[in-house]
Design a protein around this motif. Structure first.
Motif, PDB file in Angstrom:
ATOM      1  N   ARG A  53       0.827  -1.197   0.000  1.00 18.36           N
ATOM      2  CA  ARG A  53       0.000   0.000   0.000  1.00 18.36           C
ATOM      3  C   ARG A  53       0.872   1.263   0.000  1.00 18.36           C
ATOM      4  NH1 ARG A  53      -4.073   0.766   4.251  1.00 18.36           N
ATOM      5  NH2 ARG A  53      -5.040   2.068   2.651  1.00 18.36           N
ATOM      6  N   VAL A  54       1.940   1.251   0.787  1.00 21.59           N
ATOM      7  CA  VAL A  54       2.852   2.395   0.816  1.00 21.59           C
ATOM      8  C   VAL A  54       3.534   2.557  -0.542  1.00 21.59           C
ATOM      9  CG1 VAL A  54       4.994   3.294   1.818  1.00 21.59           C
ATOM     10  CG2 VAL A  54       3.238   2.301   3.305  1.00 21.59           C
ATOM     11  N   ALA A  55       4.002   1.454  -1.092  1.00 22.16           N
ATOM     12  CA  ALA A  55       4.691   1.499  -2.381  1.00 22.16           C
ATOM     13  C   ALA A  55       3.803   2.075  -3.472  1.00 22.16           C
ATOM     14  CB  ALA A  55       5.175   0.105  -2.766  1.00 22.16           C
ATOM     15  N   MET A  56       2.527   1.644  -3.495  1.00 17.62           N
ATOM     16  CA  MET A  56       1.610   2.127  -4.520  1.00 17.62           C
ATOM     17  C   MET A  56       1.335   3.621  -4.362  1.00 17.62           C
ATOM     18  SD  MET A  56       1.285  -0.444  -6.267  1.00 17.62           S
ATOM     19  CE  MET A  56       1.736  -2.147  -5.985  1.00 17.62           C
ATOM     20  N   SER A  57       1.151   4.068  -3.133  1.00 19.87           N
ATOM     21  CA  SER A  57       0.879   5.492  -2.904  1.00 19.87           C
ATOM     22  C   SER A  57       2.048   6.355  -3.348  1.00 19.87           C
ATOM     23  CB  SER A  57       0.582   5.740  -1.418  1.00 19.87           C
ATOM     24  OG  SER A  57      -0.630   5.130  -1.032  1.00 19.87           O
ATOM     25  N   VAL A  58       3.261   5.957  -2.960  1.00 17.12           N
ATOM     26  CA  VAL A  58       4.451   6.730  -3.320  1.00 17.12           C
ATOM     27  C   VAL A  58       4.713   6.653  -4.819  1.00 17.12           C
ATOM     28  CG1 VAL A  58       6.942   6.924  -2.982  1.00 17.12           C
ATOM     29  CG2 VAL A  58       5.455   6.488  -1.019  1.00 17.12           C
ATOM     30  N   ALA A  59       4.486   5.478  -5.415  1.00 16.22           N
ATOM     31  CA  ALA A  59       4.713   5.326  -6.851  1.00 16.22           C
ATOM     32  C   ALA A  59       3.774   6.213  -7.659  1.00 16.22           C
ATOM     33  CB  ALA A  59       4.530   3.867  -7.258  1.00 16.22           C
ATOM     34  N   ARG A  60       2.598   6.543  -7.095  1.00 18.06           N
ATOM     35  CA  ARG A  60       1.655   7.412  -7.783  1.00 18.06           C
ATOM     36  C   ARG A  60       2.034   8.883  -7.642  1.00 18.06           C
ATOM     37  NH1 ARG A  60      -2.389   4.557  -5.030  1.00 18.06           N
ATOM     38  NH2 ARG A  60      -3.127   6.500  -4.073  1.00 18.06           N
ATOM     39  N   GLY A  61       3.143   9.166  -6.937  1.00 17.08           N
ATOM     40  CA  GLY A  61       3.636  10.523  -6.851  1.00 17.08           C
ATOM     41  C   GLY A  61       3.336  11.259  -5.565  1.00 17.08           C
ATOM     42  N   LEU A  62       2.761  10.589  -4.573  1.00  7.99           N
ATOM     43  CA  LEU A  62       2.472  11.250  -3.299  1.00  7.99           C
ATOM     44  C   LEU A  62       3.752  11.428  -2.489  1.00  7.99           C
ATOM     45  CD1 LEU A  62      -0.808   9.466  -2.083  1.00  7.99           C
ATOM     46  CD2 LEU A  62      -0.555  11.481  -3.539  1.00  7.99           C
ATOM     47  N   THR A  63       3.840  12.536  -1.762  1.00  7.08           N
ATOM     48  CA  THR A  63       4.934  12.728  -0.814  1.00  7.08           C
ATOM     49  C   THR A  63       4.687  11.830   0.389  1.00  7.08           C
ATOM     50  OG1 THR A  63       3.810  14.484   0.411  1.00  7.08           O
ATOM     51  CG2 THR A  63       5.117  15.137  -1.522  1.00  7.08           C
ATOM     52  N   ASN A  64       5.695  11.707   1.264  1.00  5.38           N
ATOM     53  CA  ASN A  64       5.507  10.882   2.460  1.00  5.38           C
ATOM     54  C   ASN A  64       4.360  11.410   3.310  1.00  5.38           C
ATOM     55  OD1 ASN A  64       7.765   9.640   1.478  1.00  5.38           O
ATOM     56  ND2 ASN A  64       8.848   9.583   3.424  1.00  5.38           N
ATOM     57  N   ARG A  65       4.259  12.735   3.412  1.00  5.32           N
ATOM     58  CA  ARG A  65       3.170  13.326   4.197  1.00  5.32           C
ATOM     59  C   ARG A  65       1.819  13.015   3.579  1.00  5.32           C
ATOM     60  NH1 ARG A  65       0.811  14.386   8.775  1.00  5.32           N
ATOM     61  NH2 ARG A  65      -0.526  16.262   8.729  1.00  5.32           N
ATOM     62  N   GLU A  66       1.726  13.167   2.265  1.00  5.01           N
ATOM     63  CA  GLU A  66       0.473  12.869   1.572  1.00  5.01           C
ATOM     64  C   GLU A  66       0.124  11.385   1.677  1.00  5.01           C
ATOM     65  OE1 GLU A  66       0.564  16.319  -1.909  1.00  5.01           O
ATOM     66  OE2 GLU A  66       1.538  14.376  -2.235  1.00  5.01           O
ATOM     67  N   ALA A  67       1.140  10.534   1.578  1.00  2.00           N
ATOM     68  CA  ALA A  67       0.895   9.095   1.710  1.00  2.00           C
ATOM     69  C   ALA A  67       0.405   8.752   3.108  1.00  2.00           C
ATOM     70  CB  ALA A  67       2.170   8.317   1.386  1.00  2.00           C
ATOM     71  N   SER A  68       0.931   9.442   4.125  1.00  2.00           N
ATOM     72  CA  SER A  68       0.497   9.173   5.500  1.00  2.00           C
ATOM     73  C   SER A  68      -0.974   9.544   5.678  1.00  2.00           C
ATOM     74  CB  SER A  68       1.356   9.948   6.498  1.00  2.00           C
ATOM     75  OG  SER A  68       1.088  11.339   6.457  1.00  2.00           O
ATOM     76  N   ILE A  69      -1.401  10.630   5.037  1.00  2.00           N
ATOM     77  CA  ILE A  69      -2.814  11.015   5.078  1.00  2.00           C
ATOM     78  C   ILE A  69      -3.653  10.029   4.276  1.00  2.00           C
ATOM     79  CG2 ILE A  69      -4.479  12.800   4.410  1.00  2.00           C
ATOM     80  CD1 ILE A  69      -2.257  14.866   4.848  1.00  2.00           C
ATOM     81  N   ASP A  70      -3.166   9.651   3.117  1.00  3.27           N
ATOM     82  CA  ASP A  70      -3.876   8.735   2.238  1.00  3.27           C
ATOM     83  C   ASP A  70      -4.125   7.395   2.925  1.00  3.27           C
ATOM     84  OD1 ASP A  70      -4.978   8.100  -0.363  1.00  3.27           O
ATOM     85  OD2 ASP A  70      -3.250   6.798  -0.649  1.00  3.27           O
ATOM     86  N   LEU A  71      -3.129   6.912   3.682  1.00  2.00           N
ATOM     87  CA  LEU A  71      -3.208   5.592   4.311  1.00  2.00           C
ATOM     88  C   LEU A  71      -3.559   5.651   5.790  1.00  2.00           C
ATOM     89  CD1 LEU A  71      -0.062   3.966   2.652  1.00  2.00           C
ATOM     90  CD2 LEU A  71      -2.435   3.910   1.872  1.00  2.00           C
ATOM     91  N   CYS A  72      -3.699   6.859   6.314  1.00  2.00           N
ATOM     92  CA  CYS A  72      -4.054   7.056   7.725  1.00  2.00           C
ATOM     93  C   CYS A  72      -3.041   6.402   8.658  1.00  2.00           C
ATOM     94  CB  CYS A  72      -5.453   6.511   8.012  1.00  2.00           C
ATOM     95  SG  CYS A  72      -6.206   7.211   9.495  1.00  2.00           S
ATOM     96  N   VAL A  73      -1.762   6.680   8.399  1.00  2.00           N
ATOM     97  CA  VAL A  73      -0.685   6.224   9.275  1.00  2.00           C
ATOM     98  C   VAL A  73       0.267   7.396   9.489  1.00  2.00           C
ATOM     99  CG1 VAL A  73      -0.838   3.818   8.498  1.00  2.00           C
ATOM    100  CG2 VAL A  73       0.725   5.408   7.333  1.00  2.00           C
ATOM    101  N   SER A  74       1.242   7.241  10.376  1.00  2.00           N
ATOM    102  CA  SER A  74       2.196   8.313  10.630  1.00  2.00           C
ATOM    103  C   SER A  74       3.259   8.368   9.537  1.00  2.00           C
ATOM    104  CB  SER A  74       2.872   8.104  11.984  1.00  2.00           C
ATOM    105  OG  SER A  74       3.730   6.982  11.936  1.00  2.00           O
ATOM    106  N   THR A  75       3.918   9.530   9.440  1.00  2.00           N
ATOM    107  CA  THR A  75       5.001   9.650   8.456  1.00  2.00           C
ATOM    108  C   THR A  75       6.162   8.736   8.832  1.00  2.00           C
ATOM    109  OG1 THR A  75       5.835  11.574   9.683  1.00  2.00           O
ATOM    110  CG2 THR A  75       4.424  12.001   7.774  1.00  2.00           C
ATOM    111  N   LYS A  76       6.360   8.495  10.130  1.00  2.00           N
ATOM    112  CA  LYS A  76       7.411   7.562  10.553  1.00  2.00           C
ATOM    113  C   LYS A  76       7.133   6.155  10.023  1.00  2.00           C
ATOM    114  CE  LYS A  76       8.936   9.936  14.770  1.00  2.00           C
ATOM    115  NZ  LYS A  76       9.109   9.831  16.241  1.00  2.00           N
ATOM    116  N   THR A  77       5.849   5.775  10.019  1.00  2.00           N
ATOM    117  CA  THR A  77       5.482   4.464   9.481  1.00  2.00           C
ATOM    118  C   THR A  77       5.783   4.401   7.989  1.00  2.00           C
ATOM    119  OG1 THR A  77       3.747   4.171  11.143  1.00  2.00           O
ATOM    120  CG2 THR A  77       3.577   2.852   9.135  1.00  2.00           C
ATOM    121  N   ILE A  78       5.504   5.478   7.262  1.00  2.00           N
ATOM    122  CA  ILE A  78       5.812   5.532   5.831  1.00  2.00           C
ATOM    123  C   ILE A  78       7.312   5.378   5.620  1.00  2.00           C
ATOM    124  CG2 ILE A  78       5.763   6.940   3.752  1.00  2.00           C
ATOM    125  CD1 ILE A  78       3.019   5.974   4.544  1.00  2.00           C
ATOM    126  N   ASP A  79       8.111   6.122   6.401  1.00  2.00           N
ATOM    127  CA  ASP A  79       9.573   6.042   6.288  1.00  2.00           C
ATOM    128  C   ASP A  79      10.066   4.618   6.557  1.00  2.00           C
ATOM    129  OD1 ASP A  79       9.658   8.744   5.766  1.00  2.00           O
ATOM    130  OD2 ASP A  79      10.091   9.315   7.842  1.00  2.00           O
TER     131      ASP A  79
END
Length: 376
Positions: free
Chosen positions: A320-346
């Motif tokens: 899920r993280v890979a797909m969000s980032v591959a679509r061009g979202l920043t880590n912050r945007e991906a964290s909002i998109d997936l409802c997790v923290s930016t640390k989790t994205i990192d």
């Protein structure tokens, strides 16, 4: 603009604070799904999932995630669909009745990917709960998953057993909306493969009526393929040309691949030119999706699809993280998109880079998108 719209939706839902509002949003999203308005439906469903995870609304998360996964399957984003719904199932949100919904959705995704053991296990779990609780819709989804699985594995007779149950429930409920569940094409293809032309023509007639009354692109593509499959040999080439043209204009690479596969078999049987190129094109589409069973059918031999390898390498959360980032979202945007923290994205990105052998977001996106990750 998309992220702003999602935040606006979340604020509106929070201000209302009622499950009635969430149900209304879900109903609108499902209506968009039926009408093949994918982007509108995605936006609403993502908002429901984000809101549901914040307030612990398990039923909303489970149903919205399932519908969102189904949209991703229909539009060719299969790895994304699998990661989303596998995560929900693993988290065991809600009571046993609520959990039967995502299990049925997961069975559908697993069937498409050719993950037979997983599909059967999830379908059995959904059916075990749905029957006693009277959840007919869950039963229908689970049976359709088993039918799709068997059809992909080259067992049309076994597929008919499951899809006949879907047809019976559909007719008993008077459902005339082909966008609710994409199963008619599976049933029609299985009937033709088993030589049951009489029943196939009956199903085709019903489907053509649905095309006339709803104008759904999926129904039009499947009906066109059905007409080609049932046409006399002298008329089939023209019919298949129409079916392929419709498939190319529609946003479902899987249905296009199946139509090309059907035409390749027709051409091969009559010794016509183009059979090999149709089969190769179909196999490439199936490979990109991760539809290993269908790719094997197109090639007439064993083959492995790149998408399945990615699914096996990454966890559901990492996908899920890979797909969000591959679509061009920043880590912050991906964290909002997936409802997790930016640390989790990192954290997940670090694991993804290591597992895929890449060093940057660009390399990761090229690897994922190069395998056909985003077809829409």
């Amino acid at each position: 603009r998309l992220m702003t719209a999602r935040k606006t939706h979340l604020r509106a839902a929070a201000s209302v604070g009622t499950t009635e509002a969430e149900h209304l949003v879900q109903m609108v999203a499902m209506a968009h799904t039926y009408r093949e308005r994918w982007d509108r439906a995605r936006d609403l469903l993502t908002g429901v999932i984000q809101r549901g995870r914040v307030v612990g609304a398990s039923e909303a998360v489970a149903l919205a995630s399932g519908v969102l996964a189904e949209i991703s399957v229909r539009t060719g984003r299969w790895a994304e669909a699998y990661g989303l719904i596998r995560t929900v199932v693993d988290e065991e949100w809600g009571d046993i009745g609520v959990r039967s919904w995502p299990r049925a959705y997961l069975a559908r995704v697993s069937a498409a990917l050719g993950r037979a053991e997983e599909c059967r296990a999830e379908a059995a779990a959904a059916l075990e709960v749905a029957g006693p609780m009277g959840l007919t819709v869950v039963e229908v989804w689970a049976e359709s998953a088993l039918g799709l699985l068997e059809l992909g594995r080259g067992h049309p007779q076994e597929a008919i057993v499951h899809l006949d149950r879907v047809a019976e429930a559909w007719e008993r409920g008077g459902v005339a909306e082909p966008g609710a569940l994409w199963w008619e094409g599976d049933h029609l293809d299985a009937l033709v493969a088993c030589g049951e032309e009489g029943r196939a023509k009956e199903r085709l007639c019903l489907l053509e009526r649905a095309v006339e009354s709803t104008g759904r692109g999926y129904a039009a593509v499947v009906a066109a393929r059905g007409r080609a499959l049932l046409a006399p040999d002298e008329d089939a080439e023209v019919r298949f040309a129409e079916a392929v043209q419709r498939g190319e204009a529609f946003a479902s690479p899987f249905e296009l691949g199946r139509t090309l596969l059907a035409r390749s078999r027709y051409r091969q049987r009559l010794g016509l030119d183009g059979a090999a190129s149709d089969a190769e094109r179909a196999a490439a589409l199936f490979d990109a999706l991760g539809a290993v069973d269908w790719a094997r059918q197109a090639r007439g031999r064993d083959g492995e699809a790149g998408r399945l390898a990615l699914i096996d390498q990454l966890t559901a959360a990492e996908l899920r993280v890979a797909m969000s980032v591959a679509r061009g979202l920043t880590n912050r945007e991906a964290s909002i998109d997936l409802c997790v923290s930016t640390k989790t994205i990192d954290y997940h990105l670090g694991n993804i880079y290591r597992k895929l052998g890449v060093r940057t977001r660009t390399e990761m996106a090229a690897r994922l998108l190069g395998a056909g990750t985003d077809q829409n």
